[in-house]
Enzyme design. Structure first.
Site, PDB file in Angstrom:
ATOM      1  N   ALA A   1       0.810  -1.222   0.000  1.00  0.00           N
ATOM      2  CA  ALA A   1       0.000   0.000   0.000  1.00  0.00           C
ATOM      3  C   ALA A   1       0.843   1.271   0.000  1.00  0.00           C
ATOM      4  O   ALA A   1       0.337   2.346   0.326  1.00  0.00           O
ATOM      5  CB  ALA A   1      -0.939  -0.001   1.208  1.00  0.00           C
ATOM      6  N   ASP A   2       2.105   1.148  -0.386  1.00  0.00           N
ATOM      7  CA  ASP A   2       2.969   2.338  -0.419  1.00  0.00           C
ATOM      8  C   ASP A   2       3.856   2.273  -1.659  1.00  0.00           C
ATOM      9  O   ASP A   2       5.081   2.318  -1.577  1.00  0.00           O
ATOM     10  CB  ASP A   2       3.817   2.391   0.856  1.00  0.00           C
ATOM     11  CG  ASP A   2       4.496   3.746   1.046  1.00  0.00           C
ATOM     12  OD1 ASP A   2       4.023   4.734   0.454  1.00  0.00           O
ATOM     13  OD2 ASP A   2       5.494   3.808   1.789  1.00  0.00           O
ATOM     14  N   MET A   3       3.210   2.194  -2.809  1.00  0.00           N
ATOM     15  CA  MET A   3       3.929   1.926  -4.060  1.00  0.00           C
ATOM     16  C   MET A   3       4.358   3.213  -4.764  1.00  0.00           C
ATOM     17  O   MET A   3       4.029   3.443  -5.924  1.00  0.00           O
ATOM     18  CB  MET A   3       3.045   1.086  -4.984  1.00  0.00           C
ATOM     19  CG  MET A   3       2.749  -0.302  -4.453  1.00  0.00           C
ATOM     20  SD  MET A   3       4.198  -1.352  -4.386  1.00  0.00           S
ATOM     21  CE  MET A   3       4.339  -1.819  -6.087  1.00  0.00           C
TER      22      MET A   3
ATOM     23  N   ASN B   1       9.999   3.098  -3.665  1.00  0.00           N
ATOM     24  CA  ASN B   1       9.888   1.729  -3.156  1.00  0.00           C
ATOM     25  C   ASN B   1       9.919   0.688  -4.268  1.00  0.00           C
ATOM     26  O   ASN B   1       9.531  -0.460  -4.052  1.00  0.00           O
ATOM     27  CB  ASN B   1       8.591   1.568  -2.352  1.00  0.00           C
ATOM     28  CG  ASN B   1       8.709   2.150  -0.957  1.00  0.00           C
ATOM     29  OD1 ASN B   1       9.812   2.362  -0.461  1.00  0.00           O
ATOM     30  ND2 ASN B   1       7.580   2.418  -0.328  1.00  0.00           N
TER      31      ASN B   1
END
Length: 260
Positions: free
Chosen positions: A28-30, A34
């Site tokens: 959920a942190d793309m 990252n």
């Protein structure tokens, strides 16, 4: 150097939808920081996701919500979007389907003024959430997290390939999920899962019915009890047929290859 950017873009989207619809567990942190790209000869060009400090989880209900609404939206079937919300209990039962349909149509139809490959899944979902809230639909936090992640995935994907067609990439995942939930495979899987329970219950039913009939019955409930007994007998026959058919199916699958 030598990285196939369009292929990398599609891979990122496919990985995301695999996480969503197969695993129910997604990064959920793309953001770009990252994501690395492998440069070694063996894995050259492979997509590498880092930092799973923020993840989201989805239930089957969540996945069903996404699949039904995305498929209906891209088919421009706004009535189906509305009825899906009501039938699934996402919207209150007294919600007027025609009003919900009109509201969804008003905010979503203008999106189709642009080519299909330019449509943003994240913005579609955002507009659907905004409209749904007007009809007292409570949007779960994990779906909001997914919508924000989807915007990141889309933005990054289109930086790598401006012609990325998210609908073409996502459609197989959506259709596969729906087929697994409501198609023949889903029915067969459900029967196989319930068969042990039916097999355990069937031998007990005559005894339970006999015990019930042996108890004193008040005159006012006798007709209802007789109706219940008739219904139970019909269900017993149906269950017996299902168990026999399922047993025959399983035996044919087990012994068929050996006989062949």
């Amino acid at each position: 150097a030598g990285i196939d950017l369009p292929a990398l873009s599609r891979a990122g989207v496919e990985i995301f939808f695999t996480q969503v619809f197969r695993d129910g567990f997604f990064h959920a942190d793309m953001h770009p920081g990252n994501i690395f790209i492998a440069t070694d000869p063996e894995h050259h060009g492979r997509y590498i996701a880092l930092d799973f400090g923020i993840v989201g989880t989805l239930t089957d209900t969540d996945k069903n919500y996404l699949a039904q609404n995305f498929l209906a939206f891209f088919q421009r079937d706004y009535k189906r979007v509305a009825t899906a919300h009501i039938e699934a209990g996402w919207a209150p039962p007294d919600t007027r389907a025609d009003e919900f349909e009109a509201a969804v149509r008003a905010v979503c139809e203008p999106i189709f003024d642009r080519p299909l490959h330019e449509i943003s899944f994240g913005r579609v979902l955002l507009r659907l959430f905004q409209t749904s809230r007007r009809f007292n639909v409570e949007i779960q936090p994990q779906l909001v997290m997914l919508q924000k992640t989807l915007l990141n995935i889309e933005g990054l994907g289109r930086q790598l390939d401006p012609n990325l067609d998210l609908w073409k990439t996502a459609k197989p995942f959506l259709e596969r999920w729906m087929n697994e939930q409501v198609g023949r495979r889903a029915f067969r899987r459900g029967v196989e899962q319930e068969a042990p329970n039916w097999a355990r219950m069937l031998p007990q039913l005559p005894r339970l019915v006999h015990q019930a009939l042996a108890r004193p019955v008040a005159p006012e409930v006798a007709p209802q009890l007789a109706k219940l007994v008739r219904t139970q007998r019909q269900q017993n026959r149906l269950l017996a047929i299902i168990v026999v058919l399922l047993t025959a199916l399983l035996l044919s699958q087990y012994f068929g290859p050996q006989l062949g």
